[in-house]
Design an enzyme around this catalytic site. Structure first.
Site, PDB file in Angstrom:
ATOM      1  N   GLU A  75       0.823  -1.161  -0.012  1.00 19.06           N
ATOM      2  CA  GLU A  75       0.009   0.034  -0.175  1.00 19.06           C
ATOM      3  C   GLU A  75       0.743   1.192  -0.149  1.00 19.06           C
ATOM      4  OE1 GLU A  75      -3.126  -0.311  -0.625  1.00 19.06           O
ATOM      5  OE2 GLU A  75      -3.484  -2.269  -0.258  1.00 19.06           O
ATOM      6  N   CYS A 124      -2.095   9.296   2.666  1.00 14.30           N
ATOM      7  CA  CYS A 124      -1.732   8.422   1.226  1.00 14.30           C
ATOM      8  C   CYS A 124      -2.370   9.064   0.015  1.00 14.30           C
ATOM      9  CB  CYS A 124      -1.427   7.180   1.445  1.00 14.30           C
ATOM     10  SG  CYS A 124      -2.997   6.303   1.919  1.00 14.30           S
TER      11      CYS A 124
END
Length: 455
Positions: A217, A251
């Protein structure tokens, strides 16, 4: 099993060996064991709220509201597992071709074994506990490595989690890069990493030695496209919501804005006013605005402020790990702020002639983790979704796609590999084993040698 803290002498191999021994006993495969661990995580989130809030405040200057922004989605995720676990664990019946009849075919989801999970520092609770919950729901043993860049949260997790989980099956290992490297030299059945692409590449290289599957991720420069039909006031508020949360250290935060020239000035005015409405004229004194994680990242962000022109913000206080929420205008595609993921409270705004130009701009760069489009035009919406590639898309908001546990969350290309959240988490930490069962009563001779011409 005791928690390994700092572990200056190394010796992590026996910890993994012991976890594998416990896994092979079969306890984790049971429905009740999995449910107990998930219940334990919920109790941890509820009973340790003050400890969690204090740790997040110490690491990232997060307010109670920001801490709740980590605790609540994590709890929602775990409740999703608890509600659906029995159904996810059931064998999945599939059809059987006529050639193989009579037979019964099904797919069984089985745990992979011992998983290694690296947590992240920007949301050190949510991005550590959420994958842990998925791994436990799938019936795995886990080595959990919180981020050393959020030391207070790491310490809190190491001290508190063993009180709520079965410590024979979950081990929390604290430490820095040396401990991470030592862990990567050991054999695991799955590695889950959240962080930047450079370390993600190192994780993948290490996993390749033993052909260990990985979930990465990562991140990237998530673009915002603002089309001229968008509601500008609402658009500015929602971009600001996604960008300034956690001082931009998310993110999926909007990384830059591509706005049609026709509405550029309107958007810039609205963004400036929204920033003032959110944090006032002195955001450094507003407890709702967080801090950059460390001075190294402050210096990195400081170097980006030479791009374009500062519309608002731009102040930096290295000693306080403070970078003001900043809007940059007249930014060009080759400016420093456009060369890497910003991961901080700086928002560049670039004008484009059309959505077509915006699509070409996005497609000329690595695939992002998120893409945001603000428009009332359904044709534009369909066009952007069809012609761009990203981990996920959110129409007319910023970042909310990661909150729905029924949507898989993950990147594509440079922004990541694999997905999790909800059932996707269960699947990420499971092997889908194919099973075919034949009865004894029908055994046609044509399947076996000797194969004569007629047969």
């Amino acid at each position: 099993m005791e928690v390994a803290i700092e572990n200056p002498c190394g010796g992590l191999g026996p910890i993994v060996d012991e976890l594998r021994t416990k896994f092979n006993e079969g306890t984790t495969r049971g429905y009740r064991w999995r449910q107990r661990q998930l219940t334990g995580l919920l109790k941890f989130l509820y009973k340790e709220q003050k400890s969690i809030q204090a740790a997040l405040r110490e690491d990232l200057s997060k307010s109670k509201a920001d801490a709740t922004g980590e605790i609540a989605p994590t709890a929602m995720e775990i409740l999703e597992y608890k509600r659906n676990l029995k159904r996810w664990m059931r064998d999945e019946r599939v059809g059987t071709t006529l050639l193989l009849a009579p037979a019964r075919s099904y797919v069984r989801s089985e745990p992979l074994g011992v998983a290694l999970i690296f947590g992240a520092w920007n949301y050190p609770l949510h991005l550590t506990i959420t994958p842990l919950a998925g791994a436990l729901a799938a019936g795995n043993c886990v080595v959990l490595k919180p981020s050393e860049l959020a030391p207070a949260t790491s310490r809190m997790l190491a001290e508190k989690l063993p009180q709520y989980l079965d410590p024979d099956y979950v081990d929390v290992v604290e430490g820095g890069a040396d401990i991470a490297e030592e862990l990567l030299e050991l054999d695991f059945d799955h590695i889950f990493y959240t962080g930047n692409g450079a370390i993600g590449s190192r994780v993948m290289q290490a996993a390749a030695k033993s052909l260990t599957p990985v979930t990465l991720e990562l991140g990237g420069k998530s673009p915002v496209i603002v089309e001229k039909t968008a509601d500008i006031q609402t658009t500015a508020k929602r971009i600001s919501f996604g960008k300034w949360a956690n001082a931009g250290q998310t993110c999926v935060a909007p990384d830059y804005v591509l706005v049609e020239k026709e509405v550029e000035e309107d958007l810039l005015r609205a963004l400036k006013q929204t920033l003032l409405d959110f944090y006032g004229p002195e955001p450094q004194k507003n407890r709702a605005f967080g801090r950059v994680v460390n001075q190294r990242h402050v210096e990195r962000l400081k170097g980006m402020l030479s791009s374009g022109r500062i519309l608002i913000g731009g102040e930096v206080d290295v000693a306080d790990n403070y970078v003001a929420p900043t809007i940059l205008r007249d930014v060009r595609g080759d400016d420093p702020v456009m060369q890497e993921e910003i991961f901080g409270p700086i928002l560049p705004v670039l004008p484009v002639e059309s959505v077509e130009q915006a699509i070409r701009f996005v497609n000329a760069r690595p695939k992002p983790l998120g893409l945001y489009l603000f428009t009332k035009n359904r044709a534009v919406e369909r066009d952007v979704i069809a012609r761009t590639s990203s981990g996920g898309v959110c129409i007319n908001h910023a970042g909310l796609q990661i909150v729905n546990p029924k949507l898989p969350f993950g990147g594509v290309g440079a922004s990541g590999m694999g997905a999790y959240h909800g059932k996707a988490s269960f699947e990420a930490f499971s092997h889908r084993k194919s099973v075919l069962k034949k009865p004894f009563f029908f055994d046609p001779a044509f399947l076996y040698p000797k194969f004569k011409k007629r047969k």
